[in-house]
Design an enzyme around this catalytic site. Structure first.
Site, mmCIF file in Angstrom:
data_model
loop_
_atom_site.group_PDB
_atom_site.id
_atom_site.type_symbol
_atom_site.label_atom_id
_atom_site.label_comp_id
_atom_site.label_asym_id
_atom_site.label_seq_id
_atom_site.Cartn_x
_atom_site.Cartn_y
_atom_site.Cartn_z
ATOM 1 C CE1 TYR A 39 -3.572 -2.556 0.492
ATOM 2 C CE2 TYR A 39 -4.658 -0.553 1.242
ATOM 3 C CZ TYR A 39 -4.723 -1.853 0.800
ATOM 4 O OH TYR A 39 -5.952 -2.452 0.676
ATOM 5 C CG ASP B 289 -2.070 -19.962 -1.973
ATOM 6 O OD1 ASP B 289 -1.499 -19.956 -0.847
ATOM 7 O OD2 ASP B 289 -1.612 -20.581 -2.949
ATOM 8 C CG ASP C 90 -13.711 -7.026 2.379
ATOM 9 O OD1 ASP C 90 -13.524 -6.354 3.417
ATOM 10 O OD2 ASP C 90 -14.116 -6.539 1.303
ATOM 11 C CG ASP D 150 -8.116 -4.641 1.638
ATOM 12 O OD1 ASP D 150 -9.060 -4.174 2.287
ATOM 13 O OD2 ASP D 150 -8.045 -4.610 0.395
ATOM 14 C CE LYS E 83 1.716 -17.376 -3.306
ATOM 15 N NZ LYS E 83 0.839 -18.549 -3.411
HETATM 16 C C1 IPM Z 1 -10.371 -1.218 4.125
HETATM 17 C C2 IPM Z 1 -10.635 -0.557 2.809
HETATM 18 C C3 IPM Z 1 -9.491 0.400 2.510
HETATM 19 C C4 IPM Z 1 -8.246 -0.433 2.363
HETATM 20 C C5 IPM Z 1 -9.692 1.326 1.301
HETATM 21 C C6 IPM Z 1 -10.991 2.093 1.376
HETATM 22 C C7 IPM Z 1 -8.519 2.266 1.138
HETATM 23 O O1 IPM Z 1 -10.829 -1.510 1.814
HETATM 24 O O2 IPM Z 1 -10.212 -0.502 5.123
HETATM 25 O O3 IPM Z 1 -10.341 -2.452 4.176
HETATM 26 O O4 IPM Z 1 -7.955 -0.964 1.279
HETATM 27 O O5 IPM Z 1 -7.513 -0.568 3.348
HETATM 28 MG MG MG Z 2 -10.925 -3.506 2.548
#
Ligand code: IPM
Ligand code: MG
Length: 379
Positions: free
Chosen positions: A143, A225, A253, A249, A193
């Protein structure tokens, strides 16, 4: 004893303002419950700041965040700003706050509230009692690595990002992971990884070195993975996961969805001195913004994390978690967590959901007081 805290509110974009305004009501009630004097300020970030100020992270916002004890953020981004060059986009506002405040440790708990077992995309028995903590490194990795960009070359465009971690960056997030594992089940899984990327070979080496200070924690390593696969195959094998910025990240999710909805997940982003930024993991969801249908629970649970980690008010934090659980038990559901399976579920909007949490929080306080009175009487 009364204490004084300054909290900066950054509503941001999309559903951010509506979930944050509900969470601020809880913030005020929670502060009152522990005799805390609150000083609440508000600034713009993300797309809202671009509209007001021409940039996603105005100087005034960063300065206010630096001066606050804690920051509560909604979400940033939306289709309106997608055409902008990368460094002018709303997301840069959030990334600038993370690096500007050195919020290197991102805690993303994925907890399944029992009443939501049938809202998960996995079978109920695979996720029953799920309680995972993802510790994501937040200010380094791909990032933030340099060089980065898109350049013209004689044979066409070339895009570059750099995946960089120093030993120091890995060591400090490793310690957070081990400390968290020690407070929980004593198991830590580091995700990398290392079979392909040198930077994550270093990650694995440094995590292994730090492990020497944590003989009581059982450390395992997993390739990313495989970790993605295991999270949807048998998620309960995990307790604490520590990983880099990008893998964290993605995996957070995935973990979010296991709990029924990304609308349920709070997060804390902490600096070394305990100051933190608290935000729901979900994004700005522009498609449902302004309709009073967004789920405010992730932001309200983020307020709980603020009391737990920045204010050391564990009892208040527990009470917020309990209030959310009791509201879910009562059958109230926003659209994202209604399963259609059980008929005792009632569809409610953002404000009604928040109202219910506020009254449950107040009831928890009454119950706690009654329990204390009874305890003293029995003594
Ligand atoms: C998160 C989001 C952020 C990230 C974005 C909005 C920059 O997806 O906080 O998970 O990628 O970290
Ligand atoms: Mg995110």
């Amino acid at each position: 004893m009364s204490s004084h805290r300054e909290v900066l509110i950054l509503p941001g974009d999309g559903i951010g303002p509506e979930v944050v305004s509900q969470a601020v009501r809880l913030l005020r009630d929670a502060a009152q419950a522990c005799d805390m004097e609150l000083d609440i300020r508000q600034e713009a970030v993300g797309g809202a700041a671009i509209e007001a100020d021409g940039q996603p992270l105005p100087e005034a916002t960063l300065a206010a965040a630096r001066g606050a004890d804690a920051v509560l953020l909604g979400a940033v981004g939306g289709p309106r700003w997608e055409g902008l060059p990368m460094h002018e986009r709303p997301e840069r506002g959030l990334l600038g706050l993370r690096s500007g405040l050195d919020l290197f440790a991102n805690l993303r708990p994925a907890i399944l509230f029992a009443p939501l077992a049938d809202a998960s995309s996995l079978k109920a028995e695979l996720v029953a009692n799920l309680d995972i903590l993802i510790v994501r490194e937040l200010t380094g990795g791909i990032y933030f690595g340099e060089p980065r960009g898109i350049e013209q070359t004689p044979t066409g465009r070339r895009g570059v990002n750099s995946y960089v971690y120093t030993e120091h960056e890995i060591e400090r997030i490793a310690r957070i992971g081990f400390d968290m594992a020690r407070k929980r089940s004593g198991r830590l899984c580091s995700v990398d990884k290392a079979n392909v990327l040198e930077v994550t070979q270093l990650w694995r080496d440094v995590i292994g070195e730090v492990a020497a200070d944590y003989a009581d924690v059982e450390l395992s390593h997993m390739y990313v993975d495989n970790a993605g696969m295991q999270l949807v195959r048998a998620p309960k094998q995990f307790d604490v996961i520590v990983t880099g910025n990008m893998f964290g990240d993605i995996l957070s999710d995935v973990a979010a969805m296991l709990t029924g909805s990304v609308g349920m997940l709070p997060s804390a982003s902490l600096a070394a001195d305990g100051r933190g930024l608290y935000e729901p993991v979900h994004g700005s969801a522009p498609d449902i913004a302004g309709q009073n249908v967004a789920n405010p629970l992730a932001t309200m649970l983020s307020v709980g994390m603020m009391f737990r980690y920045s204010f050391a008010e564990r009892e208040i934090a527990d009470r917020i978690d309990a209030a959310v659980l009791s509201v879910l038990e009562s059958g109230l559901r926003t659209a994202d967590i209604i399963s259609g399976v059980a008929d005792r579920q009632t569809l409610v909007g953002t404000d009604a959901m928040a109202d219910a949490v506020l009254s449950a929080f107040a009831e928890e306080a009454v119950e706690a007081e009654e329990a204390q009175v009874a305890q003293e009487r029995d003594r």
